[in-house]
Design an enzyme around this catalytic site. Structure first.
Site, PDB file in Angstrom:
ATOM      1  N   LYS A 105       0.856  -1.185   0.000  1.00 31.47           N
ATOM      2  CA  LYS A 105       0.000   0.000   0.000  1.00 31.47           C
ATOM      3  C   LYS A 105       0.887   1.227   0.000  1.00 31.47           C
ATOM      4  CE  LYS A 105      -4.513   0.630   0.542  1.00 31.47           C
ATOM      5  NZ  LYS A 105      -5.430  -0.375   0.028  1.00 31.47           N
ATOM      6  N   GLY A 217     -21.059   6.132   2.771  1.00 32.62           N
ATOM      7  CA  GLY A 217     -20.017   6.476   1.791  1.00 32.62           C
ATOM      8  C   GLY A 217     -20.607   6.505   0.402  1.00 32.62           C
TER       9      GLY A 217
HETATM   10  N1  GLU Z   1      -7.149  -0.132  -3.487  1.00 31.26           N
HETATM   11  C1  GLU Z   1      -7.856  -1.342  -3.749  1.00 31.26           C
HETATM   12  C2  GLU Z   1      -7.882  -2.216  -2.518  1.00 31.26           C
HETATM   13  O1  GLU Z   1      -7.710  -1.759  -1.411  1.00 31.26           O
HETATM   14  C3  GLU Z   1      -7.345  -2.048  -5.002  1.00 31.26           C
HETATM   15  C4  GLU Z   1      -5.941  -2.489  -4.955  1.00 31.26           C
HETATM   16  C5  GLU Z   1      -5.414  -3.010  -6.293  1.00 31.26           C
HETATM   17  O2  GLU Z   1      -6.174  -3.072  -7.242  1.00 31.26           O
HETATM   18  O3  GLU Z   1      -4.232  -3.353  -6.323  1.00 31.26           O
HETATM   19  O4  GLU Z   1      -8.164  -3.381  -2.590  1.00 31.26           O
END
Ligand code: GLU
Length: 393
Positions: A105, A217
């Site tokens: 992340k 949301g």
């Molecule tokens: N941000 C999204 C999640 O938390 C997608 C992550 C991605 O597609 O790599 O799952």
């Protein structure tokens, strides 16, 4: 060994499970200490000509199953512990839906609404310049997350390709379709959650038409899941965004709500609805509650007032571990984020596969495959208690 990189939230999240599964110290370390942490400050030129520094992070938690995967968020509350926790959750999420990925992340501590498009573009490019040597199709693959979208992914990929001097679409997912994005990626998180809920409703012997749903949301994920469930016949009785919420016990027509919000910029004053606060929405007596905003929405302070039968966690970590215990005591079933909202990363995986093959699928093919991944994971999860007890006996 030095353990100052340990992720405290991750530890709190798995502490009880670790006891049930009899995990040893080495396994606990693997699950609570990220493999690589990047923290950096980088300059961005503002439209005024001034330079401002921003703080960015990328945490690559674990790559045992494959390259690390996860989004990048732009938010004023981004901090290292949060990014570590979310990278840990991505590691579990990719494993739960059986993708050949580890978890990662990233984020920038910024309130994006305060900056122009040109400033955000320079910020996105600056961020990629900092991490470009640590990402790649077989290393770590970023994607959108809170307040980031296909346009931002396009700027980031363009910067990466410029630095490397080659075409490299599989390095970033969630791109616009014209740049190699996948059909259905923009609503895939919500569609995945809707498939999961449909399975659950079936398991709990409920009927969609008689199932009342409240969604907290109204960003990409919340708005699309409210729309999809409404199209499938569910009664969506309440929705809210960061400013306000609306409620109608007979159900809202979400297509009209979206039009109303597009026109007026807000949810309030939608015809036939009553105003409801975000806090009150979480405490509604409804069949299904869908927290689809940010972390830490149901905490030990309000968990006891929650009255839904089922909770589908569409945001990442909307329920704190203490609140989880309270909900368990109250017999409220929680479908965790690592499965409920995995549809986004599943279609990111499809996008990466399509980029690697240079062979693109129709929306129908993408959605059929997404449905299989999500429903298989629900089935596998619901068989798990039986599998464990037969193993123990
Ligand atoms: N941000 C999204 C999640 O938390 C997608 C992550 C991605 O597609 O790599 O799952």
């Amino acid at each position: 060994m030095e353990k100052d990189n340990v992720c405290i939230n991750c530890y709190n999240q798995i502490d009880k499970v670790a006891k049930v599964l009899n995990l040893g110290q080495a396994e606990l370390d693997i699950l609570t200490i990220p493999k690589r942490i990047l923290t950096f400050s980088f300059p961005v030129k503002l439209d005024s000509g001034d330079i401002r520094y921003f703080t960015g992070y990328r945490v690559q938690f674990n790559d045992a199953r494959g390259p690390t995967k996860g989004g990048i968020r732009f938010h004023p509350e981004v901090n290292l512990e949060e990014i570590k926790t979310l990278a840990f959750l991505m590691t579990l999420k990719c494993a739960v839906v059986n993708l050949p990925y580890g978890g990662a992340k990233g984020g920038i501590m910024v309130e994006p609404k305060r900056f122009s498009q040109e400033e955000l573009e320079r910020m996105s490019r600056g961020y990629i310049r900092e991490i470009n040597n640590f990402i790649g199709a077989d290393i770590d693959i970023p994607a959108p997350d809170v307040n980031t979208d296909a346009k931002i992914m396009a700027w980031m990929l363009d910067e990466y390709e410029k630095l490397k001097g080659r075409h490299a679409p599989a390095t970033i997912t969630g791109k616009p379709i014209a740049l190699g994005g996948s059909k259905a990626r923009n609503f895939s998180t919500s569609m995945g959650g809707a498939y999961v809920l449909h399975e659950l409703v079936d398991i709990f012997d409920m009927k969609p038409r008689k199932t009342a749903v409240a969604v907290q949301g109204f960003g990409n994920v919340g708005m699309n899941i409210a729309r999809i469930l409404n199209e499938w016949g569910y009664k969506v009785v309440a929705v809210s965004d960061s400013k306000s919420g609306i409620y109608n016990k007979n159900g809202l027509n979400i297509k009209d709500v979206i039009q109303h919000k597009d026109k007026t910029g807000k949810l309030s004053k939608f015809k036939g609805s009553k105003e409801i606060s975000n806090e009150a929405l979480l405490e509604l007596k409804t069949d299904v509650l869908v927290p689809a905003a940010l972390e830490d929405q149901i905490t030990k302070k309000n968990a006891d007032n929650t009255k839904a039968k089922l909770i589908l966690e569409m945001a990442n970590r909307p329920i704190t571990p203490e609140a989880d215990d309270i909900l368990l005591d109250k017999n409220i079933f929680v479908m965790p984020d690592i499965l409920a909202n995995a549809g986004g990363v599943v279609v990111s995986y499809f996008e990466w596969v399509q980029n690697s093959m240079n062979f693109y699928w129709s929306e129908k093919e993408v959605l059929e495959r997404l449905k299989t991944y999500m429903t298989d994971a629900v089935k596998e999860l619901s068989n798990e208690p039986e599998r464990r007890s037969s193993k123990a006996s």
